[in-house]
Scaffold this active site. Structure first.
Site: not given
Length: 352
Positions: A120, A124, A275, A301-302, A316
């Site tokens: 998007g 856009e 991520h 948990g997302s 990370k």
């Protein structure tokens, strides 16, 4: 004093050890209006204002590290490395909103090294070069908007005609890409296509244009998840055969991270953009500097809600990195102010 009274007094009037911290103090408007001092006062205001102050410090540390001499090997297929490679990630609604202009400033002034976003944002940015989005309302009724051909993004309105104009712009570019693939054996990746779109739009308001001009790669692993994907879908029936190679891009972003002397992550929102940057930094055992800005919570948990410390557990973010920062806030409120206290301050201080 009775036994019960004494027991209550002991509980209520327990003494304190001395806490060696920073006193809480906000901005006093009795001193007049000084926006620099107002934003500086966030650091000692508490709650998310203090997290904002910590983010200002973190981003300024990224900038300072970026200005250091790069001591590693330069690779011809990668953008020339700096002392710190800054990864900027943002969801598409940032381009839908006026934050687009803030991001364009960062890219135009060559202040970041890698962009990661969703489909998007790509479409856009191009569409806004054709016609502006409009301010609407969160409560406008969907069925009424559908009949009028007005698409709603929160409290913004995008006329469907702009998507038709986008298709008209993109289709001949897809034709050219297919022709080059057939004639020269070129295999396209999303970042290559996005660079070409930036070149072709040739518009000074465009993030894609300035990224192309300054050789800043834009990675979009979900390139088909939007109107660009729709255009590729319809094109595949008219002129089948175009190949889009995702492996080129995963190699490029991961190698950019592994070549980084130091690495900074500045991420607006969650999901794939968050991520994708964090996973690339896993390849170097984590980022050195991290700022997240989003409203997501960790209880489900997302990945969007995952705290910076969760990223440390995955490698990370480095274990020895300076304490990463998350601002729990909606980014249109916060990000322009953060840029004002960091990147923009550096640019305009240099101009003076």
């Amino acid at each position: 004093m009775s036994t019960l009274e004494s027991k209550g007094a002991d509980a209520v009037f327990q003494g304190s050890e001395e806490y060696d911290g920073t006193p809480v103090k906000g901005y006093d408007f009795s001193d007049g209006i000084d926006y620099d001092k107002l934003l500086d006062s966030y650091a000692t205001t508490g709650f998310q204002a203090t997290n904002f102050g910590d983010a200002v410090t973190m981003v300024n540390d990224m900038i300072e590290a970026r200005d250091e001499d790069y001591r590693g090997e330069q690779y011809p297929d990668l953008r020339p490395a700096r002392g710190c490679t800054i990864f900027l990630g943002f969801t598409s609604n940032m381009i839908s909103s006026g934050v687009r202009e803030t991001i364009k400033f960062l890219v135009k002034e060559n202040l970041v090294d890698v962009l990661v976003t969703t489909c998007g944002a790509i479409e856009e940015d191009l569409m806004k070069c054709i016609a502006p989005h409009q301010i609407g309302d969160f409560e406008l009724k969907g069925s009424v908007l559908r009949d009028k051909g007005w698409n709603r993004i929160g409290n913004l309105i995008v006329p469907n005609q702009t998507y038709i104009s986008l298709e008209t712009f993109v289709h001949p570019i897809l034709e050219d890409m297919l022709a080059e693939q057939k004639e020269n054996g070129t295999i396209w990746s999303p970042s290559k296509m996005i660079s070409l779109l930036g070149h072709r739009i040739n518009h000074p308001d465009s993030v894609l244009y300035w990224a192309w001009k300054n050789n800043i790669p834009i990675f979009c692993p979900a390139i088909t998840d939007g109107a660009i994907g729709d255009a590729m879908y319809f094109h595949s029936y008219k002129s089948p055969g175009l190949i889009m190679d995702l492996v080129q891009d995963i190699r490029l972003i991961n190698r950019t991270a592994t070549a980084a002397q130091k690495s900074g992550m500045l991420i607006l929102g969650g999901g794939v953009i968050k991520h994708h940057i964090a996973n690339a930094n896993l390849m170097r055992n984590g980022a050195d500097f991290t700022v997240y800005i989003n409203t997501a919570q960790p209880f489900d948990g997302s990945d969007a809600g995952a705290t910076p410390d969760e990223a440390v557990s995955w490698g990370k973010i480095r274990k020895d990195a300076k304490t990463p920062v998350k601002i729990y806030a909606e980014a249109t409120l916060v990000f322009p102010l953060l840029v004002a206290r960091t990147f923009a301050k550096k640019v305009f201080k240099s101009d003076k």
